[in-house]
Design an enzyme around this catalytic site. Structure first.
Site, PDB file in Angstrom:
ATOM      1  N   ASP A 191      47.028  37.181  41.370  1.00 16.66           N
ATOM      2  CA  ASP A 191      47.340  38.080  42.490  1.00 16.66           C
ATOM      3  C   ASP A 191      46.747  37.598  43.806  1.00 16.66           C
ATOM      4  O   ASP A 191      47.443  37.493  44.810  1.00 16.66           O
ATOM      5  CB  ASP A 191      46.895  39.525  42.187  1.00 16.66           C
ATOM      6  CG  ASP A 191      45.422  39.651  41.793  1.00 16.66           C
ATOM      7  OD1 ASP A 191      44.707  38.627  41.707  1.00 16.66           O
ATOM      8  OD2 ASP A 191      44.976  40.793  41.571  1.00 16.66           O
ATOM      9  N   ASP A 242      40.033  35.156  46.563  1.00 12.74           N
ATOM     10  CA  ASP A 242      39.038  35.609  47.538  1.00 12.74           C
ATOM     11  C   ASP A 242      37.954  34.530  47.617  1.00 12.74           C
ATOM     12  O   ASP A 242      38.095  33.568  48.369  1.00 12.74           O
ATOM     13  CB  ASP A 242      38.506  36.969  47.045  1.00 12.74           C
ATOM     14  CG  ASP A 242      37.629  37.672  48.063  1.00 12.74           C
ATOM     15  OD1 ASP A 242      38.168  38.131  49.077  1.00 12.74           O
ATOM     16  OD2 ASP A 242      36.413  37.764  47.842  1.00 12.74           O
ATOM     17  N   LYS A 254      42.888  34.437  50.729  1.00 15.84           N
ATOM     18  CA  LYS A 254      42.008  34.708  51.873  1.00 15.84           C
ATOM     19  C   LYS A 254      41.193  33.443  52.131  1.00 15.84           C
ATOM     20  O   LYS A 254      40.047  33.328  51.675  1.00 15.84           O
ATOM     21  CB  LYS A 254      41.026  35.846  51.550  1.00 15.84           C
ATOM     22  CG  LYS A 254      41.646  37.198  51.256  1.00 15.84           C
ATOM     23  CD  LYS A 254      40.521  38.239  51.070  1.00 15.84           C
ATOM     24  CE  LYS A 254      41.009  39.480  50.391  1.00 15.84           C
ATOM     25  NZ  LYS A 254      39.918  40.416  50.042  1.00 15.84           N
ATOM     26  N   ARG A 293      47.907  50.316  42.558  1.00 14.54           N
ATOM     27  CA  ARG A 293      48.676  49.170  42.053  1.00 14.54           C
ATOM     28  C   ARG A 293      50.181  49.389  42.198  1.00 14.54           C
ATOM     29  O   ARG A 293      50.945  48.445  42.310  1.00 14.54           O
ATOM     30  CB  ARG A 293      48.380  48.936  40.559  1.00 14.54           C
ATOM     31  CG  ARG A 293      46.972  48.438  40.265  1.00 14.54           C
ATOM     32  CD  ARG A 293      46.925  47.921  38.825  1.00 14.54           C
ATOM     33  NE  ARG A 293      45.565  47.776  38.328  1.00 14.54           N
ATOM     34  CZ  ARG A 293      44.799  46.703  38.509  1.00 14.54           C
ATOM     35  NH1 ARG A 293      45.257  45.688  39.196  1.00 14.54           N
ATOM     36  NH2 ARG A 293      43.578  46.660  38.009  1.00 14.54           N
TER      37      ARG A 293
HETATM   38  P1  IMP Z   1      37.607  35.696  43.510  1.00 15.19           P
HETATM   39  O1  IMP Z   1      37.083  35.212  42.195  1.00 15.19           O
HETATM   40  O2  IMP Z   1      36.494  36.109  44.429  1.00 15.19           O
HETATM   41  O3  IMP Z   1      38.559  34.728  44.161  1.00 15.19           O
HETATM   42  O4  IMP Z   1      38.330  37.045  43.219  1.00 15.19           O
HETATM   43  C1  IMP Z   1      39.606  37.133  42.807  1.00 15.19           C
HETATM   44  C2  IMP Z   1      39.866  38.507  42.208  1.00 15.19           C
HETATM   45  O5  IMP Z   1      39.221  39.557  42.932  1.00 15.19           O
HETATM   46  C3  IMP Z   1      41.334  38.814  42.284  1.00 15.19           C
HETATM   47  O6  IMP Z   1      42.014  38.382  41.137  1.00 15.19           O
HETATM   48  C4  IMP Z   1      41.359  40.321  42.448  1.00 15.19           C
HETATM   49  O7  IMP Z   1      41.349  40.954  41.184  1.00 15.19           O
HETATM   50  C5  IMP Z   1      40.070  40.651  43.159  1.00 15.19           C
HETATM   51  N1  IMP Z   1      40.263  40.820  44.627  1.00 15.19           N
HETATM   52  C6  IMP Z   1      39.810  40.023  45.620  1.00 15.19           C
HETATM   53  N2  IMP Z   1      40.167  40.457  46.832  1.00 15.19           N
HETATM   54  C7  IMP Z   1      40.898  41.577  46.612  1.00 15.19           C
HETATM   55  C8  IMP Z   1      41.575  42.510  47.489  1.00 15.19           C
HETATM   56  O8  IMP Z   1      41.610  42.395  48.732  1.00 15.19           O
HETATM   57  N3  IMP Z   1      42.214  43.541  46.872  1.00 15.19           N
HETATM   58  C9  IMP Z   1      42.241  43.707  45.521  1.00 15.19           C
HETATM   59  N4  IMP Z   1      41.627  42.875  44.673  1.00 15.19           N
HETATM   60  C10 IMP Z   1      40.957  41.810  45.208  1.00 15.19           C
HETATM   61 MG    MG Z   2      42.640  39.510  39.515  1.00 17.98          MG
END
Ligand code: IMP
Ligand code: MG
Length: 180
Positions: A99, A102, A130, A164
């Site tokens: 999805d 981040d 992002k 969702r």
């Molecule tokens: P990362 O490991 O920090 O890249 O996080 C990724 C996961 O964090 C994604 O698969 C989402 O489940 C959640 N996530 C990060 N940013 C958002 C957001 O803005 N809205 C909803 N879920 C997010």
């Molecule tokens: Mg996720």
């Protein structure tokens, strides 16, 4: 629900058009490769469902679930597998369908984990990215849209398991998650 949304970033028609473009590119690239699309639960369900219905090629799907955020909007950095894939990906062309990226920790973890399964190739396909929030180097092959550092919901993405089902991507009002 709608009262919690500050602004709509991508509406249904923008999403439809962009997903169609990505589906076309993937279909072209994987036309004769019978790829396995691995959907990362639960946020990527909507994206997978739209993507695959626009891909008129032989393909298979499977699901994985990892923990990353829990109920918070800040990454814990700790990734744990909650549900593993069920089919063998040995010799297969894998497309990870996620999805949002981040920090990049989840996607890198998934790539690393799946690369230990002797697949033929691993491609990453992410609906939202992002880039300014990355904490690690992360290579994404297909990106739906890039966004700023903001917490977004809808089109499968949640805050605390809510929102969702919104058909668009909206920016969540800060007071909604700062209240908790
Ligand atoms: P990362 O490991 O920090 O890249 O996080 C990724 C996961 O964090 C994604 O698969 C989402 O489940 C959640 N996530 C990060 N940013 C958002 C957001 O803005 N809205 C909803 N879920 C997010
Ligand atoms: Mg996720």
């Amino acid at each position: 629900m709608i009262k919690d949304i500050k602004a709509v970033l991508f509406d249904e028609s923008m999403i439809k058009n962009r997903v169609q473009e990505i589906s076309n590119e993937l279909s072209h690239r994987f036309a004769d490769k019978n790829p396995v699309l691995i959907c990362i639960l639960r946020g990527a369900v909507t994206f997978l469902s739209d993507l695959m219905r626009n891909m008129p090629i032989p393909l298979e799907i499977d699901f994985m679930s990892i923990s990353s955020y829990g109920d918070s909007t800040v990454s814990s950095g700790i990734v744990q597998i909650r549900k593993d894939i069920n089919i063998s990906i040995k010799g297969r062309h894998v497309i990870i369908v996620e999805d949002i990226v981040d920090s990049g920790l989840s996607l890198n973890y998934l790539k690393e984990y799946l690369s230990n399964h002797e697949s033929a190739s691993i491609t990453t396909c992410v609906f939202l990215d992002k880039p300014k929030a990355h904490k690690v180097d992360v290579k994404i092959d297909f990106i739906g849209f890039e966004i700023e550092i903001e917490f977004v919901v809808g089109y499968g993405l949640d805050f605390s398991e809510k929102y969702r089902n919104l058909p668009y991507i909206g920016i969540l009002k800060e007071e909604v998650y700062k209240e908790l």
